[in-house]
Design a protein around this motif. Structure first.
Motif, PDB file in Angstrom:
ATOM      1  N   GLU A  13       0.928  -1.227  -0.023  1.00  0.00           N
ATOM      2  CA  GLU A  13      -0.111   0.124  -0.048  1.00  0.00           C
ATOM      3  C   GLU A  13       1.140   1.224  -0.137  1.00  0.00           C
ATOM      4  OE1 GLU A  13      -3.827  -1.524   2.456  1.00  0.00           O
ATOM      5  OE2 GLU A  13      -2.123  -1.016   3.623  1.00  0.00           O
ATOM      6  N   LEU A  14       2.016   1.272   0.883  1.00  0.00           N
ATOM      7  CA  LEU A  14       2.946   2.308   0.787  1.00  0.00           C
ATOM      8  C   LEU A  14       3.672   2.593  -0.670  1.00  0.00           C
ATOM      9  CD1 LEU A  14       4.478   4.584   2.319  1.00  0.00           C
ATOM     10  CD2 LEU A  14       6.070   2.952   2.892  1.00  0.00           C
ATOM     11  N   SER A  15       3.621   1.463  -1.320  1.00  0.00           N
ATOM     12  CA  SER A  15       4.526   1.217  -2.602  1.00  0.00           C
ATOM     13  C   SER A  15       3.391   2.058  -3.476  1.00  0.00           C
ATOM     14  CB  SER A  15       4.703   0.038  -3.033  1.00  0.00           C
ATOM     15  OG  SER A  15       5.119  -0.135  -4.143  1.00  0.00           O
ATOM     16  N   ALA A  16       2.207   1.848  -3.431  1.00  0.00           N
ATOM     17  CA  ALA A  16       1.433   2.426  -4.386  1.00  0.00           C
ATOM     18  C   ALA A  16       1.127   3.977  -4.065  1.00  0.00           C
ATOM     19  CB  ALA A  16       0.015   1.926  -4.308  1.00  0.00           C
ATOM     20  N   ARG A  17       1.417   4.304  -2.882  1.00  0.00           N
ATOM     21  CA  ARG A  17       1.250   5.995  -2.622  1.00  0.00           C
ATOM     22  C   ARG A  17       2.464   6.513  -2.917  1.00  0.00           C
ATOM     23  NH1 ARG A  17      -2.340   7.622   2.744  1.00  0.00           N
ATOM     24  NH2 ARG A  17      -3.907   6.293   2.594  1.00  0.00           N
ATOM     25  N   ILE A  18       3.507   6.069  -2.776  1.00  0.00           N
ATOM     26  CA  ILE A  18       4.793   7.116  -2.927  1.00  0.00           C
ATOM     27  C   ILE A  18       5.285   6.610  -4.286  1.00  0.00           C
ATOM     28  CG2 ILE A  18       5.011   7.148  -0.442  1.00  0.00           C
ATOM     29  CD1 ILE A  18       7.323   5.191  -0.818  1.00  0.00           C
ATOM     30  N   LYS A  19       4.736   5.681  -4.997  1.00  0.00           N
ATOM     31  CA  LYS A  19       5.435   5.369  -6.375  1.00  0.00           C
ATOM     32  C   LYS A  19       6.758   4.741  -6.353  1.00  0.00           C
ATOM     33  CE  LYS A  19       1.547   7.235  -8.090  1.00  0.00           C
ATOM     34  NZ  LYS A  19       0.540   6.879  -7.032  1.00  0.00           N
ATOM     35  N   TYR A  20       7.130   4.030  -5.339  1.00  0.00           N
ATOM     36  CA  TYR A  20       8.416   3.211  -5.132  1.00  0.00           C
ATOM     37  C   TYR A  20       8.028   1.762  -5.298  1.00  0.00           C
ATOM     38  CZ  TYR A  20      11.579   6.888  -3.908  1.00  0.00           C
ATOM     39  OH  TYR A  20      12.421   8.179  -4.154  1.00  0.00           O
ATOM     40  N   ASP A  21       8.854   0.880  -6.019  1.00  0.00           N
ATOM     41  CA  ASP A  21       8.530  -0.669  -5.813  1.00  0.00           C
ATOM     42  C   ASP A  21       8.755  -0.960  -4.417  1.00  0.00           C
ATOM     43  OD1 ASP A  21      10.143  -3.413  -6.175  1.00  0.00           O
ATOM     44  OD2 ASP A  21       8.581  -2.882  -7.976  1.00  0.00           O
ATOM     45  N   ALA A  22       7.863  -2.166  -4.209  1.00  0.00           N
ATOM     46  CA  ALA A  22       7.804  -2.604  -2.590  1.00  0.00           C
ATOM     47  C   ALA A  22       9.304  -3.024  -2.521  1.00  0.00           C
ATOM     48  CB  ALA A  22       6.754  -3.846  -2.607  1.00  0.00           C
ATOM     49  N   ARG A  23       9.863  -3.506  -3.206  1.00  0.00           N
ATOM     50  CA  ARG A  23      11.376  -4.112  -3.167  1.00  0.00           C
ATOM     51  C   ARG A  23      12.200  -2.944  -2.638  1.00  0.00           C
ATOM     52  NH1 ARG A  23      14.228  -7.817  -7.424  1.00  0.00           N
ATOM     53  NH2 ARG A  23      14.705  -5.785  -8.022  1.00  0.00           N
ATOM     54  N   THR A  24      12.007  -1.899  -3.368  1.00  0.00           N
ATOM     55  CA  THR A  24      12.996  -0.918  -2.993  1.00  0.00           C
ATOM     56  C   THR A  24      12.725  -0.490  -1.758  1.00  0.00           C
ATOM     57  OG1 THR A  24      13.002  -0.106  -5.311  1.00  0.00           O
ATOM     58  CG2 THR A  24      13.384   1.445  -3.625  1.00  0.00           C
ATOM     59  N   ILE A  25      11.493  -0.443  -1.206  1.00  0.00           N
ATOM     60  CA  ILE A  25      11.134   0.202   0.053  1.00  0.00           C
ATOM     61  C   ILE A  25      11.690  -0.937   1.151  1.00  0.00           C
ATOM     62  CG2 ILE A  25       9.122   0.378   1.874  1.00  0.00           C
ATOM     63  CD1 ILE A  25       7.599   1.436  -0.567  1.00  0.00           C
ATOM     64  N   ARG A  26      11.405  -2.371   0.929  1.00  0.00           N
ATOM     65  CA  ARG A  26      12.193  -3.249   1.708  1.00  0.00           C
ATOM     66  C   ARG A  26      13.643  -3.006   1.881  1.00  0.00           C
ATOM     67  NH1 ARG A  26       9.055  -6.458  -1.096  1.00  0.00           N
ATOM     68  NH2 ARG A  26       6.867  -6.618  -0.413  1.00  0.00           N
ATOM     69  N   GLN A  27      14.234  -3.057   0.890  1.00  0.00           N
ATOM     70  CA  GLN A  27      15.613  -3.174   0.464  1.00  0.00           C
ATOM     71  C   GLN A  27      16.631  -1.886   0.728  1.00  0.00           C
ATOM     72  OE1 GLN A  27      16.495  -5.419  -2.995  1.00  0.00           O
ATOM     73  NE2 GLN A  27      15.615  -7.086  -2.199  1.00  0.00           N
ATOM     74  N   CYS A  28      15.952  -0.803   0.264  1.00  0.00           N
ATOM     75  CA  CYS A  28      16.834   0.681   0.315  1.00  0.00           C
ATOM     76  C   CYS A  28      16.239   1.476   1.329  1.00  0.00           C
ATOM     77  CB  CYS A  28      16.692   1.041  -0.993  1.00  0.00           C
ATOM     78  SG  CYS A  28      17.473   0.050  -2.307  1.00  0.00           S
ATOM     79  N   LEU A  29      14.933   1.725   1.555  1.00  0.00           N
ATOM     80  CA  LEU A  29      14.366   2.805   2.547  1.00  0.00           C
ATOM     81  C   LEU A  29      14.205   2.279   3.839  1.00  0.00           C
ATOM     82  CD1 LEU A  29      11.791   4.202  -0.003  1.00  0.00           C
ATOM     83  CD2 LEU A  29      14.249   4.875   0.528  1.00  0.00           C
ATOM     84  N   LYS A  30      13.877   1.064   4.181  1.00  0.00           N
ATOM     85  CA  LYS A  30      13.570   0.397   5.393  1.00  0.00           C
ATOM     86  C   LYS A  30      15.082   0.547   6.059  1.00  0.00           C
ATOM     87  CE  LYS A  30      12.244  -3.826   6.905  1.00  0.00           C
ATOM     88  NZ  LYS A  30      13.528  -3.949   7.988  1.00  0.00           N
TER      89      LYS A  30
END
Length: 74
Positions: A13-30
């Motif tokens: 859901e966060l991925s859809a809101r901020i237009k980042y791939d879910a994998r990028t959120i898990r691997q780079c941002l988190k």
């Protein structure tokens, strides 16, 4: 904290809101830009992660400095 409402989002859901791939959120941002206890929680001590939208949005609007981005790469 009476009266404070938070919006909890899954990674997808966060991925859809901020237009980042879910994998990028898990691997780079988190844990480099988004921190546990500030931007996300693990309810009931489990593995599931819920992002607090209001905190994520606030951090995005404040922006990261170039120095912050350089340090996150090193």
């Amino acid at each position: 904290m009476e009266g404070v409402m938070n919006t909890y989002l899954t990674t997808e859901e966060l991925s859809a809101r901020i237009k980042y791939d879910a994998r990028t959120i898990r691997q780079c941002l988190k844990d480099s830009v988004l921190f546990e206890g500030v931007h996300y929680i693990r309810p009931f001590g489990g593995r599931k992660i819920l992002y607090i939208w209001e905190r994520v949005e606030e951090s995005m609007l404040q922006g990261a400095s170039a120095q912050d981005l350089i340090q996150s790469i090193q």
